[in-house]
Design an enzyme around this catalytic site. Structure first.
Site, PDB file in Angstrom:
ATOM      1  N   ASP A 202      -5.810  -0.590   2.950  1.00  0.00           N
ATOM      2  CA  ASP A 202      -5.452  -2.005   2.884  1.00  0.00           C
ATOM      3  C   ASP A 202      -6.701  -2.841   2.611  1.00  0.00           C
ATOM      4  O   ASP A 202      -6.701  -3.739   1.766  1.00  0.00           O
ATOM      5  CB  ASP A 202      -4.793  -2.428   4.201  1.00  0.00           C
ATOM      6  CG  ASP A 202      -4.456  -3.901   4.253  1.00  0.00           C
ATOM      7  OD1 ASP A 202      -3.802  -4.409   3.322  1.00  0.00           O
ATOM      8  OD2 ASP A 202      -4.850  -4.555   5.238  1.00  0.00           O
ATOM      9  N   CYS A 203      -7.778  -2.506   3.281  1.00  0.00           N
ATOM     10  CA  CYS A 203      -9.042  -3.210   3.100  1.00  0.00           C
ATOM     11  C   CYS A 203      -9.628  -2.967   1.708  1.00  0.00           C
ATOM     12  O   CYS A 203     -10.087  -3.896   1.042  1.00  0.00           O
ATOM     13  CB  CYS A 203     -10.023  -2.770   4.177  1.00  0.00           C
ATOM     14  SG  CYS A 203     -11.623  -3.551   4.053  1.00  0.00           S
TER      15      CYS A 203
END
Length: 129
Positions: A23-24
């Site tokens: 996600d990052c």
């Protein structure tokens, strides 16, 4: 390139751990692309980034890359997609949320295995089509 020197064992991580880091990674790709394409107010950048990082947008992203994935990448994606997340998404359907989790798991796996060029290739497909 990774940010830490810690030994990564992505095959031993849960798919949700892969999605957590993915996600990052995905968000960094979106943010860097937006910032380097136009110097504009942060609020505008945030609004634009949501168009790429939402579960709905990541579902569309998967549709663009699914035919380009290797067998191993597809297996990683499916591990993420099939993971039991334990809550109901607010702004997307259950299906979209699971697909987005799969995409994030894939990007997390690629990052931890230092396949940066492959991350760039897949992201180019997503933003160019």
């Amino acid at each position: 390139m990774r940010f830490t020197d810690l030994k990564a064992k992505p095959n031993e991580l849960s798919p949700l751990n892969l999605a957590f880091i993915g996600d990052c990674v995905y968000e960094m790709l979106v943010r860097e692309t937006l910032v380097l394409n136009a110097n504009r107010p942060v609020n505008d950048l945030h609004k634009e980034s949501v168009k790429f990082v939402s579960a709905k947008a990541q579902t569309l992203a998967y549709d663009k890359i699914k035919d380009c994935l290797t067998e191993q990448e597809t297996a990683i994606y499916k591990r993420g997609r099939n993971a039991k997340v334990g809550h109901n998404p607010k702004s997307a359907s259950q299906s979209e949320y699971h697909i987005a989790t799969g995409v994030e798991a894939l990007f997390g796996y690629l990052y931890l295995t230092e396949q940066i060029q492959r991350i760039k290739e897949l992201f180019q497909i997503i933003i160019n089509e």
